[in-house]
Design an enzyme around this catalytic site. Structure first.
Site, PDB file in Angstrom:
ATOM      1  N   HIS A 298       2.828  -7.922  10.558  1.00  0.00           N
ATOM      2  CA  HIS A 298       1.586  -8.706  10.538  1.00  0.00           C
ATOM      3  C   HIS A 298       1.851 -10.207  10.669  1.00  0.00           C
ATOM      4  O   HIS A 298       0.992 -11.013  10.326  1.00  0.00           O
ATOM      5  CB  HIS A 298       0.776  -8.413   9.265  1.00  0.00           C
ATOM      6  CG  HIS A 298       0.190  -7.032   9.247  1.00  0.00           C
ATOM      7  ND1 HIS A 298      -0.327  -6.437   8.107  1.00  0.00           N
ATOM      8  CD2 HIS A 298       0.032  -6.109  10.239  1.00  0.00           C
ATOM      9  CE1 HIS A 298      -0.766  -5.222   8.398  1.00  0.00           C
ATOM     10  NE2 HIS A 298      -0.552  -4.997   9.679  1.00  0.00           N
TER      11      HIS A 298
ATOM     12  N   SER B 270      -1.657  -0.566  -0.401  1.00  0.00           N
ATOM     13  CA  SER B 270      -2.793   0.282  -0.793  1.00  0.00           C
ATOM     14  C   SER B 270      -3.106   1.354   0.234  1.00  0.00           C
ATOM     15  O   SER B 270      -3.933   2.224  -0.010  1.00  0.00           O
ATOM     16  CB  SER B 270      -4.034  -0.580  -1.017  1.00  0.00           C
ATOM     17  OG  SER B 270      -4.413  -1.183   0.213  1.00  0.00           O
TER      18      SER B 270
HETATM   19  C1  BJW Z   1       1.681  -3.284  -7.062  1.00  0.00           C
HETATM   20  C2  BJW Z   1       1.872  -4.338  -7.902  1.00  0.00           C
HETATM   21  C3  BJW Z   1       3.111  -4.417  -8.505  1.00  0.00           C
HETATM   22  C4  BJW Z   1      -0.090  -4.554  -7.173  1.00  0.00           C
HETATM   23  N1  BJW Z   1       4.022  -3.490  -8.256  1.00  0.00           N
HETATM   24  N2  BJW Z   1       2.505  -2.338  -6.791  1.00  0.00           N
HETATM   25  C5  BJW Z   1     -12.493   0.600  12.055  1.00  0.00           C
HETATM   26  C6  BJW Z   1     -13.078  -0.578  12.482  1.00  0.00           C
HETATM   27  C7  BJW Z   1     -12.282  -1.669  12.891  1.00  0.00           C
HETATM   28  C8  BJW Z   1     -10.927  -1.598  12.864  1.00  0.00           C
HETATM   29  C9  BJW Z   1     -10.371  -0.422  12.408  1.00  0.00           C
HETATM   30  C10 BJW Z   1     -11.134   0.657  12.021  1.00  0.00           C
HETATM   31  N3  BJW Z   1     -10.303   1.659  11.617  1.00  0.00           N
HETATM   32  C11 BJW Z   1      -9.058   1.235  11.724  1.00  0.00           C
HETATM   33  C12 BJW Z   1      -9.082  -0.029  12.228  1.00  0.00           C
HETATM   34  C13 BJW Z   1      -7.926  -0.853  12.504  1.00  0.00           C
HETATM   35  C14 BJW Z   1      -7.731  -1.926  11.479  1.00  0.00           C
HETATM   36  C15 BJW Z   1      -7.836  -1.333  10.095  1.00  0.00           C
HETATM   37  O1  BJW Z   1      -6.953  -0.704   9.591  1.00  0.00           O
HETATM   38  N4  BJW Z   1      -8.952  -1.516   9.443  1.00  0.00           N
HETATM   39  C16 BJW Z   1      -9.159  -0.881   8.141  1.00  0.00           C
HETATM   40  C17 BJW Z   1      -9.637  -1.926   7.138  1.00  0.00           C
HETATM   41  C18 BJW Z   1     -10.102   0.274   8.334  1.00  0.00           C
HETATM   42  N5  BJW Z   1      -6.420  -2.423  11.738  1.00  0.00           N
HETATM   43  C19 BJW Z   1      -6.221  -3.393  12.610  1.00  0.00           C
HETATM   44  O2  BJW Z   1      -7.127  -3.993  13.152  1.00  0.00           O
HETATM   45  C20 BJW Z   1      -4.791  -3.695  12.933  1.00  0.00           C
HETATM   46  N6  BJW Z   1      -4.599  -3.673  14.323  1.00  0.00           N
HETATM   47  C21 BJW Z   1      -4.717  -2.564  15.051  1.00  0.00           C
HETATM   48  O3  BJW Z   1      -5.071  -1.510  14.583  1.00  0.00           O
HETATM   49  O4  BJW Z   1      -4.339  -2.738  16.357  1.00  0.00           O
HETATM   50  C22 BJW Z   1      -4.671  -1.721  17.285  1.00  0.00           C
HETATM   51  C23 BJW Z   1      -5.929  -2.185  17.919  1.00  0.00           C
HETATM   52  C24 BJW Z   1      -5.902  -3.306  18.708  1.00  0.00           C
HETATM   53  C25 BJW Z   1      -7.073  -3.720  19.293  1.00  0.00           C
HETATM   54  C26 BJW Z   1      -8.235  -3.016  19.058  1.00  0.00           C
HETATM   55  C27 BJW Z   1      -8.245  -1.903  18.229  1.00  0.00           C
HETATM   56  C28 BJW Z   1      -7.077  -1.493  17.632  1.00  0.00           C
HETATM   57  C29 BJW Z   1      -4.417  -5.091  12.447  1.00  0.00           C
HETATM   58  C30 BJW Z   1      -4.422  -5.191  10.978  1.00  0.00           C
HETATM   59  C31 BJW Z   1      -4.090  -6.610  10.560  1.00  0.00           C
HETATM   60  C32 BJW Z   1      -4.127  -6.771   9.045  1.00  0.00           C
HETATM   61  N7  BJW Z   1      -4.034  -8.136   8.725  1.00  0.00           N
HETATM   62  C33 BJW Z   1      -3.953  -8.526   7.335  1.00  0.00           C
HETATM   63  C34 BJW Z   1      -3.975 -10.053   7.260  1.00  0.00           C
HETATM   64  C35 BJW Z   1      -2.635 -10.591   7.790  1.00  0.00           C
HETATM   65  C36 BJW Z   1      -2.503 -12.047   7.591  1.00  0.00           C
HETATM   66  C37 BJW Z   1      -2.714 -12.478   6.142  1.00  0.00           C
HETATM   67  O5  BJW Z   1      -1.922 -12.146   5.254  1.00  0.00           O
HETATM   68  O6  BJW Z   1      -3.701 -13.176   5.934  1.00  0.00           O
HETATM   69  O7  BJW Z   1      -2.763  -8.013   6.736  1.00  0.00           O
HETATM   70  S1  BJW Z   1      -5.233  -7.810   6.312  1.00  0.00           S
HETATM   71  C38 BJW Z   1      -4.229  -7.571   4.885  1.00  0.00           C
HETATM   72  O8  BJW Z   1      -4.115  -6.155   4.594  1.00  0.00           O
HETATM   73  C39 BJW Z   1      -2.834  -8.054   5.285  1.00  0.00           C
HETATM   74  C40 BJW Z   1      -1.981  -6.993   4.680  1.00  0.00           C
HETATM   75  O9  BJW Z   1      -0.715  -6.967   5.330  1.00  0.00           O
HETATM   76  C41 BJW Z   1      -2.767  -5.740   4.869  1.00  0.00           C
HETATM   77  C42 BJW Z   1      -2.361  -4.606   3.960  1.00  0.00           C
HETATM   78  O10 BJW Z   1      -2.577  -4.950   2.625  1.00  0.00           O
HETATM   79  P1  BJW Z   1      -1.591  -4.401   1.495  1.00  0.00           P
HETATM   80  O11 BJW Z   1      -0.255  -5.011   1.677  1.00  0.00           O
HETATM   81  O12 BJW Z   1      -1.639  -2.937   1.439  1.00  0.00           O
HETATM   82  O13 BJW Z   1      -2.222  -5.077   0.184  1.00  0.00           O
HETATM   83  P2  BJW Z   1      -3.353  -4.485  -0.807  1.00  0.00           P
HETATM   84  O14 BJW Z   1      -3.835  -5.604  -1.616  1.00  0.00           O
HETATM   85  O15 BJW Z   1      -4.352  -3.711  -0.052  1.00  0.00           O
HETATM   86  O16 BJW Z   1      -2.560  -3.448  -1.726  1.00  0.00           O
HETATM   87  C43 BJW Z   1      -1.610  -3.873  -2.677  1.00  0.00           C
HETATM   88  C44 BJW Z   1      -1.093  -2.652  -3.433  1.00  0.00           C
HETATM   89  O17 BJW Z   1      -0.049  -3.079  -4.312  1.00  0.00           O
HETATM   90  C45 BJW Z   1      -2.151  -1.961  -4.302  1.00  0.00           C
HETATM   91  O18 BJW Z   1      -2.080  -0.556  -4.098  1.00  0.00           O
HETATM   92  C46 BJW Z   1      -1.731  -2.300  -5.736  1.00  0.00           C
HETATM   93  O19 BJW Z   1      -1.991  -1.268  -6.665  1.00  0.00           O
HETATM   94  C47 BJW Z   1      -0.253  -2.493  -5.596  1.00  0.00           C
HETATM   95  N8  BJW Z   1       0.323  -3.405  -6.548  1.00  0.00           N
HETATM   96  N9  BJW Z   1       0.656  -5.101  -7.931  1.00  0.00           N
HETATM   97  C48 BJW Z   1       3.686  -2.473  -7.419  1.00  0.00           C
HETATM   98  N10 BJW Z   1       3.358  -5.438  -9.381  1.00  0.00           N
END
Ligand code: BJW
Length: 246
Positions: free
Chosen positions: A121, A190
């Protein structure tokens, strides 16, 4: 952690281990997660700061959001925790390969010593020029009127991060690693965001063992063959110790 269950996870000594990390691994280093109750998405809306459309509509706002996070990441109090350090140790000591695929845009894996790393990302400490596509190291605040050091044109710099609707980076390399790994490990994510959330299903379809290390079950928890619950700074070092002892 049940040692009998963990025993089943023993990958061949020469095999590749792919480790996916998310915001939870950096939480205990002082960086916010996204979807926890006090997470980033509880304070700002995705559609205001994390899409290309938001950037075109209001670049000042999007730059302000990332400028604040960049300053935070560079703060004196932010450093890798025991989980980042344990993964760097795994890379050094595991007889096969280890590839860390992180969704995080922070640089805490690098600071801990991990070298085989994909930032799917993007990276907060880099900028991308929309004119010439150069990627520049960037540690200062960024604004729309700045010029690219490479092509000299203004109004083209953006944070080197992957927003919703944009293609994550190095997907071919990740796919190839998932195809041949002997163990898939997911830490602190998550399971809400695709394509990363689908990696476990890809490995499961090949019969590859997988383990989720997280505070709580993720969206895709039932797809993992094993789970270890707890804080990353405690469970990741213990898990790495265990893998390296075998
Ligand atoms: C602990 C802890 C401790 C806490 N010890 N654990 C329907 C509509 C539109 C789009 C989509 C759709 N369905 C799917 C999509 C695609 C979309 C998507 O997935 N959307 C969903 C929301 C449904 N994805 C995309 O668009 C991606 N691209 C893509 O699919 O390309 C193909 C494509 C291209 C063109 C057209 C169509 C498709 C791109 C995704 C980009 C995500 N970007 C972000 C921001 C990045 C920059 C920034 O940081 O600002 O990335 S969003 C954000 O979420 C960030 C993260 O990397 C990402 C994941 O989050 P993460 O790391 O899982 O964090 P949390 O907070 O969710 O979870 C933390 C976990 O830790 C929790 O479980 C806690 O319990 C745990 N935890 N403390 C251990 N101490």
């Amino acid at each position: 952690m049940r040692s009998s269950a963990l025993e089943e996870l023993r990958p061949d000594a020469g095999s590749l281990i792919v480790v996916l990390t998310g915001a939870g691994i950096s939480k205990e280093s002082g960086l916010d997660t996204f979807r926890d109750a006090d997470g980033i998405w509880s304070k700002v809306r995705i559609e205001d700061v994390a899409t290309y459309e938001a950037f075109v509509r209001d670049p000042r706002r999007v730059h302000a959001f990332y400028n604040e996070r960049r300053r935070g990441l560079l703060g004196a109090n932010i450093r890798p925790n025991a989980a980042h350090l344990a993964l760097a140790r795994l890379e050094r000591e595991w007889p096969g390969e280890v590839l860390v695929v992180t969704q995080n845009i922070d640089d805490l894996h690098e600071r801990a010593g991990t070298t085989k790393l994909i930032h799917m990302h993007g990276e907060l400490l880099k900028a991308e020029c929309e004119h010439c596509r150069s990627i520049l190291v960037w540690r200062e605040d960024m604004s729309r009127d700045m010029r690219c050091d490479v092509c000299g044109r203004a109004a083209g710099l953006r944070p080197h991060v992957v927003w919703f609707g944009e293609m994550p980076l190095e997907m071919d390399r990740i796919g190839e690693a998932l195809d041949r790994c002997g163990l898939f490990v997911s830490i602190g994510t998550s399971g809400n965001v695709y394509p990363a959330a689908g990696f476990v299903s890809e490995t499961r379809a090949r019969g590859t063992p997988s383990v989720e290390l997280n505070l709580e079950p993720s969206e895709g928890a039932s797809s993992f063959s094993h789970a270890i619950r707890g804080r990353a700074s405690e469970i990741v070092p213990a898990f790495v110790d265990d893998l390296l002892k075998r």
